[in-house]
Design an enzyme around this catalytic site. Structure first.
Site, short mmCIF file in Angstrom:
data_model
loop_
_atom_site.label_atom_id
_atom_site.label_comp_id
_atom_site.label_asym_id
_atom_site.label_seq_id
_atom_site.Cartn_x
_atom_site.Cartn_y
_atom_site.Cartn_z
N SER A 65 36.77 31.01 10.00
CA SER A 65 37.23 30.18 8.88
C SER A 65 36.08 29.38 8.27
O SER A 65 35.08 29.09 8.93
CB SER A 65 38.31 29.21 9.33
OG SER A 65 39.41 29.89 9.87
N1 SAH Z 1 40.45 30.02 14.26
C1 SAH Z 1 39.65 31.18 13.88
C2 SAH Z 1 40.17 31.80 12.59
C3 SAH Z 1 40.21 33.29 12.70
S1 SAH Z 1 41.04 34.11 11.38
C4 SAH Z 1 38.19 30.84 13.81
O1 SAH Z 1 37.85 29.65 13.82
O2 SAH Z 1 37.36 31.75 13.78
C5 SAH Z 1 42.69 34.21 11.99
C6 SAH Z 1 42.92 34.89 13.32
O3 SAH Z 1 44.34 34.97 13.51
C7 SAH Z 1 42.41 36.32 13.40
O4 SAH Z 1 41.55 36.43 14.50
C8 SAH Z 1 43.67 37.16 13.59
O5 SAH Z 1 43.48 38.29 14.42
C9 SAH Z 1 44.62 36.15 14.22
N2 SAH Z 1 46.03 36.48 14.07
C10 SAH Z 1 46.67 37.08 13.03
N3 SAH Z 1 47.99 37.21 13.28
C11 SAH Z 1 48.19 36.68 14.53
C12 SAH Z 1 49.34 36.53 15.35
N4 SAH Z 1 50.55 36.93 14.98
N5 SAH Z 1 49.18 35.94 16.56
C13 SAH Z 1 47.96 35.51 16.98
N6 SAH Z 1 46.84 35.64 16.24
C14 SAH Z 1 46.95 36.21 15.03
#
Ligand code: SAH
Length: 214
Positions: A65
């Site tokens: 993010s």
């Molecule tokens: N907090 C992370 C943001 C990653 S982007 C950071 O700081 O890097 C969002 C993440 O949510 C992705 O890795 C994606 O695989 C995950 N995601 C999407 N749908 C999800 C679900 N239903 N349950 C858990 N994780 C999920």
């Protein structure tokens, strides 16, 4: 290789200035951004992008993010030391690290197995110790560890998952981007077992919170 040199530190201070200029005021959140080596959370060939205030691609078609977004969501949660925090979407682990820096007990769920494994090893290697990292579907939360003081959803949710609201303590708060193409940052504060206060902030863009496992 784990290297965090003066050049990285210098760029990080610039990043702190950028997110401050964009409106982040919480000192502890800014300190965490200034401390965490974001370049190590992405592939080393993209190191030059690590301290720009931008989201960036990581493994499994996901993103780390944007620092401003991480800071915004974290600030709104008003994390206190010792808070039990559930994060949905571990991804690179950067947001997890920010929560750990603030003294939260972090529980985080990731639905991509590859990312879950990679991030679990990586966080351990650089010395961040979330309470629990789990592979699974974030829509369901973690009933076995509920209730939580705070919940943060870091992927765009087409609707607000009922299970997550149910796992919030009375007095607790959840920050979640709601919407399909573009998301409205939304906060829920649980006033009583039945009542939630809802506040909406600006628009953000996240990768989608997906419902079915691959
Ligand atoms: N907090 C992370 C943001 C990653 S982007 C950071 O700081 O890097 C969002 C993440 O949510 C992705 O890795 C994606 O695989 C995950 N995601 C999407 N749908 C999800 C679900 N239903 N349950 C858990 N994780 C999920």
């Amino acid at each position: 290789m784990i290297e965090d040199n003066f050049r990285h530190k210098g760029k990080r201070q610039q990043l702190v200035k950028t997110v401050t200029r964009k409106g982040i005021t919480d000192k502890k959140v800014l300190e965490a951004i200034g401390k965490i080596p974001r370049h190590l959370f992405m592939d080393s060939s993209f190191e030059d992008h690590a301290y720009q205030d931008k989201a960036f691609p990581i493994a499994a078609d996901q993103t780390i993010s944007q620092p401003y977004t991480v800071a915004f969501q974290t600030e709104k949660l008003e994390i206190e030391k010792g808070d039990k925090v559930l994060e949905i979407g571990t991804g690179s682990g950067y947001q997890t690290a920010v929560l750990c820096e603030l003294g939260a007990k972090v529980y985080s769920i990731e639905r991509q197995r590859e990312l879950y494994k990679k991030t679990k090893n990586f966080l351990n290697k650089i010395g961040y110790r979330p309470k629990h990292l789990s592979f699974g579907d974030g829509y369901k939360g973690l009933p076995e560890y509920a209730p939580f003081d705070k919940i943060i959803v870091t992927a765009g949710a087409p609707y607000v998952p009922k299970d997550l609201l149910g796992q919030l303590k009375v007095g607790g708060r959840m920050i979640i981007p709601v919407g399909s193409d573009v998301q409205t940052m939304t906060m829920f504060i649980r006033k009583s077992p039945q009542e939630f206060d809802k506040t909406e902030f600006g628009q953000f863009r996240f990768v989608p919170l997906l419902e079915d496992k691959n």
